[in-house]
Design an enzyme around this catalytic site. Structure first.
Site, PDB file in Angstrom:
ATOM      1  N   ARG A 119     -49.477 -52.404  68.907  1.00  0.00           N
ATOM      2  CA  ARG A 119     -49.895 -52.322  67.504  1.00  0.00           C
ATOM      3  C   ARG A 119     -48.921 -51.506  66.641  1.00  0.00           C
ATOM      4  O   ARG A 119     -49.104 -51.419  65.440  1.00  0.00           O
ATOM      5  CB  ARG A 119     -51.285 -51.701  67.388  1.00  0.00           C
ATOM      6  CG  ARG A 119     -52.376 -52.424  68.155  1.00  0.00           C
ATOM      7  CD  ARG A 119     -53.752 -51.848  67.849  1.00  0.00           C
ATOM      8  NE  ARG A 119     -54.150 -52.101  66.480  1.00  0.00           N
ATOM      9  CZ  ARG A 119     -54.754 -53.215  66.066  1.00  0.00           C
ATOM     10  NH1 ARG A 119     -55.022 -54.178  66.921  1.00  0.00           N
ATOM     11  NH2 ARG A 119     -55.090 -53.367  64.811  1.00  0.00           N
ATOM     12  N   MET A 142     -50.340 -53.897  60.825  1.00  0.00           N
ATOM     13  CA  MET A 142     -51.122 -53.475  61.994  1.00  0.00           C
ATOM     14  C   MET A 142     -50.850 -52.012  62.298  1.00  0.00           C
ATOM     15  O   MET A 142     -49.741 -51.542  62.166  1.00  0.00           O
ATOM     16  CB  MET A 142     -50.725 -54.319  63.195  1.00  0.00           C
ATOM     17  CG  MET A 142     -51.885 -54.603  64.081  1.00  0.00           C
ATOM     18  SD  MET A 142     -51.669 -56.002  65.177  1.00  0.00           S
ATOM     19  CE  MET A 142     -50.104 -55.743  65.951  1.00  0.00           C
ATOM     20  N   CYS A 143     -51.880 -51.303  62.692  1.00  0.00           N
ATOM     21  CA  CYS A 143     -51.733 -49.929  63.136  1.00  0.00           C
ATOM     22  C   CYS A 143     -52.789 -49.732  64.214  1.00  0.00           C
ATOM     23  O   CYS A 143     -53.661 -50.553  64.380  1.00  0.00           O
ATOM     24  CB  CYS A 143     -52.032 -48.936  62.016  1.00  0.00           C
ATOM     25  SG  CYS A 143     -50.830 -48.955  60.670  1.00  0.00           S
ATOM     26  N   GLY A 144     -52.685 -48.637  64.914  1.00  0.00           N
ATOM     27  CA  GLY A 144     -53.704 -48.344  65.902  1.00  0.00           C
ATOM     28  C   GLY A 144     -54.299 -46.970  65.677  1.00  0.00           C
ATOM     29  O   GLY A 144     -53.584 -46.028  65.323  1.00  0.00           O
TER      30      GLY A 144
END
Ligand code: SF4
Ligand code: SF4
Lengths: 346, 501
Positions: A30, A1-3
């Protein structure tokens, strides 16, 4: 997950880094604190015609070697430390320096490729020196940490730009070193990316055939190089570059009117090795454009909205709502269909 | 000096009902009716283990077993070596064999494993999401030129003709003559049904195959049999055959006794005359000559057909392939040293050429270094046994593959290796009208199409597990392969990392 977050003032009005920092902070669940960063366009108006090289050095030796290399290949107009704050969250591991440089007259006709070779020359040839960004009138600030701390470290709120990208990281596949954080940049192009490029091997070998060297241990760099190849070198309009990277399925192409069907078929045939596959959401920017793009079956989130002045793109709705109370409509772009926001002034 | 039989024919006397079916089914004269003794005698020394009698015996009374080696064991002077020498001492001739290389060289496909997704990158379920196998074979431009007017975008670039495959698997060239018309028809019908292609082989195109010609790649080989204007025009593409993997550097020979009326008409040679394909093309002694033939064929077909060139995979394959693409070919067919054949000298088949896996890797890499990878496709051929081999070939850099032996097995072949004798018990490698009747084209087509269907589905499963929804993202994606039990140099040649890295 990343944002991911991106914001463009379509009229070129410069705003402080606060807005993008707020957007990034809204998506903290995130991130895991192993990488954060910002790209900002329009922050060096006093040197707008120079390439601004943001470089991280392991030590003074690397810095000296790099400066020798730069003096040999470009004209250094000005250089200074990239100012930082002392914060306990992120111990400073590198010397952070910026150089405003010009390309010597005799290479001006092929300026862009020349600068790429200079950047690759440093990244490839000098141990302990990493060019973090290399565009004109822009810069990337990134480190291992939460975006809020990276912002404090580099005093991001003090810069003023018209186009901003942010990224917070939860790395799963590549080691978390400062250079491995996003945004990834090469000259005018910056990319932030959530997900994985499963077609990396195919894309990388295609880019290598066109003279790019993919050495940064991250699949994100192929996205930047592909945009550079398709848009700058092959002159595809953004919309069609997106078709090449995340094309519609054949069954949809079959149903298109004949002219369009032919165009799309030709793009898929010609650019087959450029197709990006795997779960991803990306925001790509250059000095005039911001593009949001999802993989072909939308396995990562991405939403977008517009108000009178700004276009916003983010992984989560909350990031946009927080800074833009007056948005007209917020929507999630379809799989493989790009959001393209352009600067409306020159 | 005779030879001890290799196989044992075991008949269960309790099950045998003396129907004499086996005496009719066995083309090699093993089961023979003895009128005097009113019984069936078995000439075991003739048995080739083709399994025909086993499958057709109504009471399943027959079993074929391998006889334990009759020679005193020796690690160097193996039974095979001794057999070969004794046979040659007897006949003074070259040993003729059929099917592919039998020496135990390393099979690189078996030392490569494929990646899969876990957690961070979701795998895709081919039953829920579309996964695309469509492949275009032929030259692609470096980039597309567009004409941009205010309102719309027009293409300036026109692509040269490409073949559209709905699955990246085609049926290899096996000539009419080496296999029966029924076998060719089976494959042609299956190719058409599945949206792919079959190779004509070098024996021309029988009139019965014309309805399928838009799914047939017509071959131009050194014998130039049956190469006429119509032949070139009806085919979907043209393939110049320089060499084949099972016998690199040597020509072909269809004995006169196989040249029946129909074959003579198709090949355009007299009945009963030997059909000789010379080792080289007598008008190709250099790459320039090849280029001339490529363009002569393109001219003859008004630039409407892609022209491929097939070569055996040999040591210098990468530079040769570069030359072929630069000479104007739209693709290069690489035939590895495990490729099958209807007949070849054993010494050539087993000792000349290189494995297909390394050939693909070397050619794909060199074409990229020369920056012409897009100007021609790579079609890999020879020894492809499963959808896993197909996936690995594509990940190494092939655009598509040809299958020959696997396709014949689908039609009923049991790899008894007797193709050169023209008595194929399964109606495949034979021109004998009685034996040919054993293969019904409709049934053959159903089975061949099913094989493609099954492999295509398996390919989608592999792509789904890799998190890829289109075959082009696998092509040349060596990053998703790992080597097991390979040396550093082998890994480097294949361009893959070892498992664990
Ligand atoms: S039919 Fe085949 S397996 Fe049976 S006896 Fe004859 S050669 Fe052997
Ligand atoms: S084609 Fe016929 S003769 Fe040849 S190996 Fe197969 S079964 Fe035997």
């Amino acid at each position: 997950m990343c944002g991911l977050a991106g914001i463009l003032n379509r009229y070129g009005k410069r705003i402080s880094g606060n807005k993008i920092i707020t957007m990034a902070n809204m998506m903290e669940p995130r991130y895991d604190g192993r990488g954060g960063g910002f790209a900002a366009y329009g922050i060096y108006p006093q040197h707008r015609d120079c390439y601004a090289l943001h470089i991280y050095f392991d030590n003074e030796d690397a810095k000296e070697l790099t400066e020798e290399f730069l003096k040999e290949h470009v004209l250094i107009v000005k250089d200074e430390e990239i100012p930082t704050r002392k914060i306990k969250e992120i111990p400073k591991r590198y010397i952070t320096w910026r150089y405003f440089v010009e390309v010597p007259e005799k290479f001006k006709n092929n300026e862009h490729d020349y600068m790429i070779s200079v950047v690759m020359g440093i990244n490839d040839g000098i141990e302990g020196a990493y060019v973090i960004s290399s565009g004109k009138n822009m810069g990337v600030f990134k480190a291992t940490g939460m975006p809020r701390d990276v912002a404090r470290l580099f005093k991001v709120e003090k810069y003023k730009g018209y186009l901003w990208l942010a990224h917070g990281r939860f790395p799963t596949n590549t080691p978390g070193w400062w250079g491995g954080a996003h945004p990834f940049n090469i000259l005018d192009w910056s990319v932030v990316h959530n997900g994985e490029i499963s077609s990396y091997g195919t894309n990388m070998r295609y880019l290598e055939m066109h003279g790019y060297k993919c050495r940064l241990l991250t699949d994100t760099e192929v996205v930047a190089y592909l945009f550079d190849l398709l848009v700058r070198r092959h002159r595809l309009p953004y919309e069609l570059a997106a078709v090449a990277l995340t094309p519609p399925f054949w069954k949809h192409i079959e149903k298109m009117p004949p002219e369009k069907k032919k165009l799309y078929t030709y793009i898929r045939m010609t650019y087959a090795p450029a197709m990006l596959n795997g779960p991803f959401a990306i925001i790509v920017a250059n000095s005039t454009t911001m593009i949001g793009l999802n993989d072909r079956i939308k396995l990562r989130p991405l939403v977008t909205a517009k108000d009178d002045e700004f276009t916003y793109i983010a992984s989560e709705e909350a990031a946009i709502r927080e800074v833009a109370p007056n948005i007209e409509e917020l929507f999630a772009p379809k799989a493989g269909v790009p959001v393209i926001a352009k600067l409306e002034v020159d | 000096m005779g030879f001890p039989p290799e196989f044992k024919v075991v008949v269960d006397k309790e099950k045998c009902i003396m129907c004499r079916r086996c005496t009719i089914e066995c083309p090699y004269g093993v089961h023979v009716w003895d009128e005097k003794k009113k019984t069936i005698i078995r000439k075991e020394e003739n048995c080739v283990a083709c399994q025909r009698c086993v499958f057709t015996c109504p009471t399943k009374a027959i079993q074929i077993e391998v006889r334990p080696p009759a020679y005193s064991p020796h690690p160097v002077w193996t039974e095979k070596v001794r057999r070969d020498i004794r046979l040659q001492a007897e006949t003074g001739s070259v040993l003729l064999v059929a099917m592919g290389n039998e020496e135990p060289y390393r099979r690189y496909f078996d030392h490569l494993v494929i990646d899969a997704c876990q957690v961070t990158n979701p795998s895709i379920d081919p039953l829920r999401e579309p996964i695309e196998l469509r492949t275009y074979l032929g030259a692609k431009p470096d980039y597309l030129e567009l004409e941009e007017s205010y309102s719309d975008i027009k293409l300036k670039t026109e692509l040269t003709p490409n073949l559209k495959l709905e699955t990246p698997i085609m049926f290899a060239h096996m000539s009419y003559g080496s296999i029966s018309l029924e076998a060719q028809k089976s494959l042609a019908m299956a190719a058409k049904e599945m949206g792919t292609y079959m190779g004509s082989g070098e024996g021309g195109l029988h009139k019965d195959l014309y309805p399928y010609a838009d799914h047939i790649i017509v071959q131009v080989a050194s014998g130039r049999f049956a190469v006429h204007e119509e032949y070139l025009k009806v085919g979907a593409a043209i393939e110049i055959k320089i060499g084949q993997g099972a016998k690199p550097g040597i020509g072909g020979h269809l004995p006169g006794k196989k040249v029946t009326e129909e074959i003579s008409q198709t090949r355009m040679i007299p009945v009963g005359s030997d059909a000789i394909s010379p080792a080289p093309h007598h008008d190709i002694y250099s790459i320039e000559d090849l280029s001339r033939l490529i363009y002569a064929l393109k001219e003859a077909t008004r630039y409407k057909k892609p022209v491929f060139v097939k070569i055996a995979a040999v040591h210098n394959v990468a530079s040769i392939a570069v030359g072929i693409i630069r000479a104007g070919a739209d693709g290069v067919v690489l035939d590895g040293f495990t490729a099958g054949t209807g007949a070849a000298p054993q010494v050539i088949r087993d000792h000349l050429g290189i494995p297909i896996e390394v050939a693909i890797a070397a050619v794909d890499q060199r074409l990229r270094e020369e920056r012409i990878r897009n100007r021609g496709s790579i079609i890999a051929s020879g020894g492809i046994r499963s959808s896993a081999d197909v996936a690995k070939a594509i990940a190494l850099g092939a655009d598509a593959v040809y299958i020959g032996t696997a396709a014949l097995i689908a039609l009923g072949c049991t790899v008894c290796k007797q193709c050169h004798r023209g008595k194929c018990a399964w109606g495949i490698a034979t021109q004998d009208p009685k034996l040919r009747k054993r293969l019904k084209p409709e049934e053959g087509a159903r089975r061949a199409a099913n094989l493609l269907r099954a492999w295509s589905f398996e390919l989608k499963e592999i792509l789904g597990a890799l998190g890829l929804n289109s075959i082009e993202s696998l092509r040349g994606n060596r990053d998703r392969l790992r080597g097991i039990g390979l040396t550093e140099v082998e890994l480097e040649v294949l361009g893959v990392k070892p498992a664990g890295r």
